[in-house]
Design a protein around this motif. Structure first.
Motif, mmCIF file in Angstrom:
data_model
loop_
_atom_site.group_PDB
_atom_site.id
_atom_site.type_symbol
_atom_site.label_atom_id
_atom_site.label_comp_id
_atom_site.label_asym_id
_atom_site.label_seq_id
_atom_site.Cartn_x
_atom_site.Cartn_y
_atom_site.Cartn_z
ATOM 1 N N SER A 116 20.832 -36.759 1.535
ATOM 2 C CA SER A 116 19.521 -36.752 0.888
ATOM 3 C C SER A 116 19.544 -36.088 -0.484
ATOM 4 C CB SER A 116 18.484 -36.078 1.783
ATOM 5 O OG SER A 116 18.804 -34.708 1.964
ATOM 6 N N GLU A 117 20.487 -35.187 -0.710
ATOM 7 C CA GLU A 117 20.497 -34.430 -1.962
ATOM 8 C C GLU A 117 21.672 -34.740 -2.890
ATOM 9 O OE1 GLU A 117 18.025 -32.360 -2.930
ATOM 10 O OE2 GLU A 117 16.968 -33.006 -1.111
ATOM 11 N N ILE A 118 22.687 -35.467 -2.410
ATOM 12 C CA ILE A 118 23.832 -35.692 -3.290
ATOM 13 C C ILE A 118 23.453 -36.648 -4.421
ATOM 14 C CG2 ILE A 118 25.504 -35.275 -1.442
ATOM 15 C CD1 ILE A 118 26.163 -38.339 -1.745
ATOM 16 N N PRO A 119 24.040 -36.454 -5.587
ATOM 17 C CA PRO A 119 23.774 -37.388 -6.684
ATOM 18 C C PRO A 119 24.352 -38.765 -6.373
ATOM 19 C CG PRO A 119 24.805 -35.367 -7.475
ATOM 20 C CD PRO A 119 24.885 -35.350 -5.986
ATOM 21 N N ILE A 120 23.523 -39.777 -6.520
ATOM 22 C CA ILE A 120 23.975 -41.163 -6.361
ATOM 23 C C ILE A 120 23.756 -41.856 -7.695
ATOM 24 C CG2 ILE A 120 23.645 -43.370 -5.194
ATOM 25 C CD1 ILE A 120 22.781 -41.844 -2.706
ATOM 26 N N ILE A 121 24.851 -42.313 -8.273
ATOM 27 C CA ILE A 121 24.817 -43.002 -9.560
ATOM 28 C C ILE A 121 24.956 -44.489 -9.290
ATOM 29 C CG2 ILE A 121 26.055 -43.406 -11.720
ATOM 30 C CD1 ILE A 121 26.136 -40.058 -10.021
ATOM 31 N N ILE A 122 23.968 -45.254 -9.738
ATOM 32 C CA ILE A 122 24.044 -46.704 -9.619
ATOM 33 C C ILE A 122 24.936 -47.199 -10.748
ATOM 34 C CG2 ILE A 122 22.750 -48.871 -9.682
ATOM 35 C CD1 ILE A 122 22.232 -47.048 -7.187
ATOM 36 N N TYR A 123 25.933 -48.003 -10.400
ATOM 37 C CA TYR A 123 26.912 -48.543 -11.348
ATOM 38 C C TYR A 123 26.782 -50.059 -11.274
ATOM 39 C CZ TYR A 123 31.482 -49.026 -13.628
ATOM 40 O OH TYR A 123 32.511 -49.327 -14.488
ATOM 41 N N THR A 124 26.278 -50.684 -12.336
ATOM 42 C CA THR A 124 25.874 -52.074 -12.210
ATOM 43 C C THR A 124 26.021 -52.871 -13.502
ATOM 44 O OG1 THR A 124 23.988 -53.489 -11.626
ATOM 45 C CG2 THR A 124 23.483 -51.421 -12.725
ATOM 46 N N THR A 125 26.105 -54.171 -13.356
ATOM 47 C CA THR A 125 26.075 -55.057 -14.526
ATOM 48 C C THR A 125 24.652 -55.236 -15.031
ATOM 49 O OG1 THR A 125 25.904 -56.989 -13.087
ATOM 50 C CG2 THR A 125 28.126 -56.368 -13.858
ATOM 51 N N SER A 126 23.681 -54.889 -14.205
ATOM 52 C CA SER A 126 22.276 -55.105 -14.565
ATOM 53 C C SER A 126 21.849 -54.205 -15.726
ATOM 54 C CB SER A 126 21.370 -54.838 -13.366
ATOM 55 O OG SER A 126 20.007 -54.955 -13.751
ATOM 56 N N ARG A 127 21.075 -54.779 -16.608
ATOM 57 C CA ARG A 127 20.447 -54.026 -17.690
ATOM 58 C C ARG A 127 18.929 -54.159 -17.604
ATOM 59 N NH1 ARG A 127 24.782 -52.478 -19.717
ATOM 60 N NH2 ARG A 127 26.465 -53.514 -20.738
ATOM 61 N N GLU A 128 18.457 -54.652 -16.459
ATOM 62 C CA GLU A 128 17.037 -54.893 -16.233
ATOM 63 C C GLU A 128 16.297 -53.585 -15.979
ATOM 64 O OE1 GLU A 128 15.464 -57.836 -16.462
ATOM 65 O OE2 GLU A 128 17.389 -58.736 -17.033
ATOM 66 N N MET A 129 15.222 -53.362 -16.698
ATOM 67 C CA MET A 129 14.427 -52.152 -16.525
ATOM 68 C C MET A 129 13.835 -52.080 -15.120
ATOM 69 S SD MET A 129 13.742 -49.358 -17.826
ATOM 70 C CE MET A 129 13.899 -49.329 -19.586
ATOM 71 N N LYS A 130 13.485 -53.233 -14.536
ATOM 72 C CA LYS A 130 12.949 -53.236 -13.172
ATOM 73 C C LYS A 130 13.977 -52.702 -12.186
ATOM 74 C CE LYS A 130 10.867 -56.066 -9.543
ATOM 75 N NZ LYS A 130 11.174 -55.045 -8.590
ATOM 76 N N ASP A 131 15.256 -53.092 -12.333
ATOM 77 C CA ASP A 131 16.304 -52.582 -11.452
ATOM 78 C C ASP A 131 16.449 -51.070 -11.610
ATOM 79 O OD1 ASP A 131 16.878 -55.069 -10.364
ATOM 80 O OD2 ASP A 131 18.520 -55.467 -11.760
ATOM 81 N N LYS A 132 16.444 -50.622 -12.844
ATOM 82 C CA LYS A 132 16.558 -49.185 -13.100
ATOM 83 C C LYS A 132 15.381 -48.438 -12.476
ATOM 84 C CE LYS A 132 17.006 -45.732 -16.729
ATOM 85 N NZ LYS A 132 17.154 -45.462 -18.158
ATOM 86 N N ASP A 133 14.181 -48.922 -12.715
ATOM 87 C CA ASP A 133 12.989 -48.281 -12.149
ATOM 88 C C ASP A 133 13.042 -48.260 -10.626
ATOM 89 O OD1 ASP A 133 12.024 -47.875 -14.724
ATOM 90 O OD2 ASP A 133 10.620 -49.564 -14.650
#
Length: 128
Positions: free
Chosen positions: A73-90
């Motif tokens: 629940s507390e560990i940092p999770i970094i999303i690593y993706t080809t997406s540059r979509e603001m909706k995906d980021k949000d």
């Protein structure tokens, strides 16, 4: 959990230049990645990189499920993706991602991004 073998290779090559030891894990799909993380014998990592675009279970589905696992629940999770979509980021940040990293176009950019991520004191920062 990086879904693409080539991405895993480049990620490992770049991260090997840093003090921080990251063990990239390649899983063929999100379901397999989640099963590995949920095994009792799997040590909870200090930091987790998660691909957003995976077969079977998407990164979104994995993120939700991972955040429910004991110790995750507390560990940092970094999303690593080809997406540059603001909706995906949000969506990722709303669902508990700590950072959203669109896959850089060059090794140098990846080096700079990982340098930044590894330089953070994750207990003190919640960056988006």
């Amino acid at each position: 959990m990086i879904n693409d073998e080539d991405d895993c290779y480049f990620f490992k090559m770049v991260q090997d230049t840093f003090e921080h030891r990251v063990e990239p894990a390649y899983d063929r799909d999100g379901e397999t990645a989640f099963k590995r993380l949920s095994e009792i014998s799997t040590e909870v990592p200090d930091l987790l990189f998660l691909d957003w675009n995976m077969p079977k279970w998407t990164g979104k589905q994995c993120l939700i499920a991972i955040r429910r696992l004991p110790g995750y629940s507390e560990i940092p999770i970094i999303i690593y993706t080809t997406s540059r979509e603001m909706k995906d980021k949000d969506d990722a940040l709303r669902l508990g991602a700590s950072y959203f990293l669109s896959k850089p176009a060059s090794i140098n950019q990846l080096y700079n991004e990982l340098g930044y991520i590894f330089s953070l004191d994750w207990k003190m920062h919640e960056l988006h």
